[in-house]
Each structure stands twice: as structure tokens, then as C-alpha cells.
Design an enzyme around this catalytic site. Structure first.
Site, PDB file in Angstrom:
ATOM      1  N   SER A 117      -0.821   3.768 -15.178  1.00 43.95           N
ATOM      2  CA  SER A 117      -1.457   3.160 -14.007  1.00 43.95           C
ATOM      3  C   SER A 117      -0.826   3.699 -12.737  1.00 43.95           C
ATOM      4  O   SER A 117       0.327   4.156 -12.737  1.00 43.95           O
ATOM      5  CB  SER A 117      -1.276   1.640 -14.043  1.00 43.95           C
ATOM      6  OG  SER A 117       0.075   1.293 -13.772  1.00 43.95           O
ATOM      7  N   ASP A 118      -1.575   3.659 -11.638  1.00 45.79           N
ATOM      8  CA  ASP A 118      -0.944   3.847 -10.340  1.00 45.79           C
ATOM      9  C   ASP A 118       0.008   2.678 -10.137  1.00 45.79           C
ATOM     10  O   ASP A 118      -0.147   1.611 -10.728  1.00 45.79           O
ATOM     11  CB  ASP A 118      -1.994   3.910  -9.233  1.00 45.79           C
ATOM     12  CG  ASP A 118      -1.477   4.647  -8.002  1.00 45.79           C
ATOM     13  OD1 ASP A 118      -0.246   4.795  -7.871  1.00 45.79           O
ATOM     14  OD2 ASP A 118      -2.304   5.069  -7.177  1.00 45.79           O
ATOM     15  N   PHE A 119       0.992   2.870  -9.287  1.00 44.41           N
ATOM     16  CA  PHE A 119       2.146   1.973  -9.260  1.00 44.41           C
ATOM     17  C   PHE A 119       1.817   0.590  -8.704  1.00 44.41           C
ATOM     18  O   PHE A 119       1.180   0.474  -7.666  1.00 44.41           O
ATOM     19  CB  PHE A 119       3.271   2.603  -8.449  1.00 44.41           C
ATOM     20  CG  PHE A 119       4.110   3.579  -9.225  1.00 44.41           C
ATOM     21  CD1 PHE A 119       5.457   3.737  -8.964  1.00 44.41           C
ATOM     22  CD2 PHE A 119       3.564   4.348 -10.243  1.00 44.41           C
ATOM     23  CE1 PHE A 119       6.235   4.627  -9.683  1.00 44.41           C
ATOM     24  CE2 PHE A 119       4.327   5.236 -10.967  1.00 44.41           C
ATOM     25  CZ  PHE A 119       5.673   5.378 -10.692  1.00 44.41           C
TER      26      PHE A 119
END
Length: 437
Positions: A78-80
Site C-alpha cells: 500500500s501507499d504509506f
């Protein structure tokens, strides 16, 4: 990263990108497909949604296209922090790793499994992808301790940084003065050079968000030019450009003038502060004192505290009004003026480009950028960079843009494609770049 259609910064946590399937595949997914088929090991999903589904839980993107059609064998992260919203939906869609903390999965995945919303085999598959990739990159020999910290910014790495910055510089304009192009400058014929602008004398390596780096030093344009010219007895004057008439006086008696203008991390780059409250609500419960500290930290980031910078989408592709006024004042005082642009993307320059003899795009050139600029403008290296986008003559030739949109339609026409469709010439077309030969 970021898979896919993540090209709006300020609205990245909210916007739903509506795009036809053929356009999605032919235009917006084509770069991803190429690198996947070249063997990339990991893919990061995006914050935004595509056709009504968040990218971090978009089964069509993460499974149908990425794994089934493209045969991707690595893992998806995932993006952070805010790239995963629903634990069961994400892992069922093909998201393998939540980054960077144990958050949504930690709070909800076990319950989702107990309810039957997630099969154990699905979890096993995600674990297998992660372990398989780690093993593929494991070194059977060698000790990480063999690579000591002093390798960072060693001589070979500094030389590479300088070469990369030099080769990236794009020469857009190089008009004749006294029968010869203004660039390259001949150091042996110079007595005094004026370097004008606030960006000439400050480290400016771009985004202060996720792509921030921490070099031990940064060679500014002014430092690079002084290092190259002063050993030859050339005086290099600097004016910060805050007072255009004063800058013009500094420029008036110079043999050549370089005006360094453009942007910093405050103007463009990652917007680290604009976090919707509904995303903050996804965090697991935390003690009140930690919650207060967390909120304070994001407030500080949003205001640019701690050197983070607001970043985000530029509201205009023109330079600041004061930068354009500075160029005009200096150009009126000297007939050998080169504008050096520090930026990450297109700059509209129709109001002033005809006033100056040279235009160079330096980008955000890294720790050796000042030396790279000197190498090019003094002819130690020929400019070889080419524009990775088209620069329009007018904002009227660009697609409409709302940086706060919650829904946006992506079509096949933008940049050079759009200019060609409109039948208008670019100020500088895609792939443009001059050299000295």
C-alpha cells in the site's frame, strides 16, 4: 508506484478517476506494464480511486490486470499510512503488505478471517509473495557490515551525481550575440559574471516529502559557477533579486548574466499536510496524549514546519510575478542573459522568453547540481537533456484542472497529444532540447 492514475496531488486522498478501459490500458497503464514485464519486484498502489474503487482494494488493477494479464509475480504494497482503508477488501483484491505500520490489518484482519470474509488461503498467498521476493533478493554471501557508512557520497558516487545532473540539463534557447550563440560562455573572455536570484545561493533539491534525501552537502548554482570561474580570475557577483532595479544594476556591467528562478518544495511536490479527517479516523485507537501529539505533528507538516514544505499542485504554470519582473528588469540591462529554471515540470514562459538570449532547465539537480550547471554553461559538457513533456504557449491549450476535485475524467488527450489534436504548436515540443554541435 503509484498504481494507478495518481497524477493529482492535493486531491489524491479523495479523487475518483473516471477513465475508459481502452484509455486506461493504452495510456495510463502502459508505463506500468512495461516495467512489470521487465521484471520489477514490487508495486505500490495509489491513494486515489479508479472508476469508483480505491486503488489499494481495486481487484481489477491488482489482480485481473497486474497478475492475471501481466503475469506479475512480485508483491503489492500500500501507499504509506492512508493507502489501505478496508482490510478484507484490500487483501482480497491482491494487496499483500500494509505500509509502513501495523494499522488496519492489525485491527481488523483477524476478525475478517473469523467472519469468513477472508480465506486463510488468501492470507497464505500474500505471505508467500512476500517471502518469495525476500528470498529472491537474499545474498548467500557477503556481510552488510562490509558496506560501511563512508561509502555514502564517496568520490565515485559524487562523480555519478554530477554526471547525471549534467546529462539531464535541457537547453531550450540559445540565441546569437555578436554572431555567436550565447552559450557556451568562454571563461577566458570573461571578467565579470552576474548571478541573479534567490534560488542561486540556496540548496534546492526538490521535494521534502517521501522523496527527500539528506546529502552531506549541496553545491548551489552560485557555488558551482564560482568554483569554475574564480580560478580564472573571473569575478562572480550575486544579487538575490528581491529588488529588480538593484539586480539590474548588478547585471548592467557584467559580461554575462545568469538569472536563477523557479520553485522549491514549498511550491510543488508531495502535499504532506492535507489529510482528510475520515482517513485519520481509520487509525486504531490510541491514548489521548498520543492522539494530540499526532494531530500536532500533522498540523506542523501542513504549515511547512520542520522543513517539510506544503508542496502540492501548482495553481499556475507561470513563474511567480516577481520572478518574471526580475527577468524583465535584468534583460533590459544586459544583452547576454541566460535564465536557469529550477523546477520539476512545465513552465509557461511566453511573456518573457523572447527577452533573453538563453534558457536552461536545471530541474532539481541534486548535491552536485551547481557543478553540473557550470560544466554545461562553460562548455565542459554539451547539453544532452530532452523535454519529457511539451511546454504549451498558453494555459488555454491545457486541459481544465481542479486541484480539489473529488471526481475527474481522464481522457487520451493531454500534453503533446492535446496540442497536436488542437492544431497548435508547442512553445517547446515533447522531446525538445538543443546542444552545442
Amino acid at each position: 508506484k503509484h498504481f494507478a492514475c495518481n497524477s493529482m496531488e492535493d486531491a489524491r486522498f479523495r479523487v475518483d478517476v473516471q477513465v475508459a478501459d481502452d484509455v486506461l490500458r493504452d495510456v495510463y497503464l502502459a508505463p506500468f506494464e512495461r516495467i512489470v514485464k521487465e521484471g520489477v519486484a514490487a508495486v505500490m498502489s495509489a491513494y486515489n480511486s479508479v472508476n469508483g474503487e480505491w486503488c489499494g482494494q481495486n481487484h481489477k488493477l491488482l489482480t485481473t490486470i497486474l497478475r492475471e494479464e501481466w503475469k506479475f509475480e512480485g508483491f503489492v504494497m500500500s501507499d504509506f499510512m492512508f493507502g489501505l482503508r478496508d482490510s478484507a477488501a484490500a487483501i482480497n483484491a491482491g494487496l499483500d503488505l500494509e505500509m509502513p505500520f501495523a494499522m488496519i490489518h492489525d485491527a481488523h484482519l483477524a476478525d475478517a478471517h473469523r467472519r469468513g470474509d477472508v480465506d486463510e488461503a488468501t492470507i497464505d498467498t500474500a505471505v508467500l509473495r512476500l517471502l518469495r521476493t525476500q528470498l529472491a533478493f537474499a545474498e548467500p554471501e557477503g556481510d552488510p557490515a562490509d558496506y560501511s557508512p563512508d561509502v555514502v557520497a564517496c568520490e565515485a558516487h559524487r562523480a555519478l551525481a554530477r554526471e547525471v545532473a549534467t546529462r539531464s540539463i535541457v537547453l531550450l534557447r540559445n540565441e546569437p550575440v555578436a554572431g555567436m550563440p550565447v552559450l557556451p560562455l568562454d571563461a577566458t573572455a570573461l571578467k565579470r559574471v552576474a548571478v541573479i536570484g534567490r534560488l542561486a545561493a540556496i540548496p534546492n533539491t526538490g521535494d521534502h516529502g517521501s522523496s527527500a534525501v539528506r546529502p552531506p552537502y549541496v553545491v548551489t548554482p552560485l557555488q558551482g559557477l564560482r568554483a569554475a570561474l574564480e580560478p580564472h580570475g573571473v569575478v562572480v557577483d550575486h544579487d538575490d533579486g528581491k529588488d529588480p532595479p538593484a539586480a539590474a544594476r548588478t547585471a548592467a556591467g557584467a559580461d554575462a548574466v545568469l538569472v536563477v528562478v523557479g520553485y522549491t518544495h514549498d511550491d510543488e511536490g508531495e502535499n504532506v499536510g492535507d489529510i482528510p479527517t475520515e482517513l485519520l479516523a481509520l487509525f486504531p485507537p490510541m491514548p489521548d496524549e498520543l492522539a494530540d501529539d499526532f494531530a500536532a505533528a500533522f498540523a506542523e507538516r501542513s504549515s511547512g514546519g520542520g522543513g517539510m514544505g506544503q508542496g502540492g499542485d501548482r495553481s499556475s504554470l507561470r513563474l511567480r510575478a516577481e520572478d518574471e519582473a526580475l527577468i524583465e528588469a535584468v534583460a533590459a540591462a544586459n544583452d547576454r542573459v541566460v535564465v536557469v529554471l529550477m523546477c520539476a515540470s512545465a513552465v509557461l514562459m511566453q511573456t518573457w522568453q523572447h527577452l533573453v538570449e538563453g534558457i536552461v532547465i536545471l530541474w532539481y539537480p541534486g548535491m552536485e547540481g551547481g557543478h553540473a550547471l557550470a560544466d554545461v554553461v562553460l562548455g565542459h559538457a554539451a547539453p544532452t537533456g530532452r523535454l519529457p513533456f511539451a511546454i504549451a504557449t498558453s494555459a488555454e491549450h491545457l486541459p481544465p484542472f481542479d486541484p480539489q476535485a473529488t471526481s475527474n475524467s481522464y481522457g487520451p488527450l493531454f500534453g503533446q497529444r492535446l496540442l497536436d489534436d488542437l492544431g497548435v504548436e508547442a512553445a517547446y515540443p515533447f522531446g525538445f532540447g538543443l546542444t552545442y554541435s
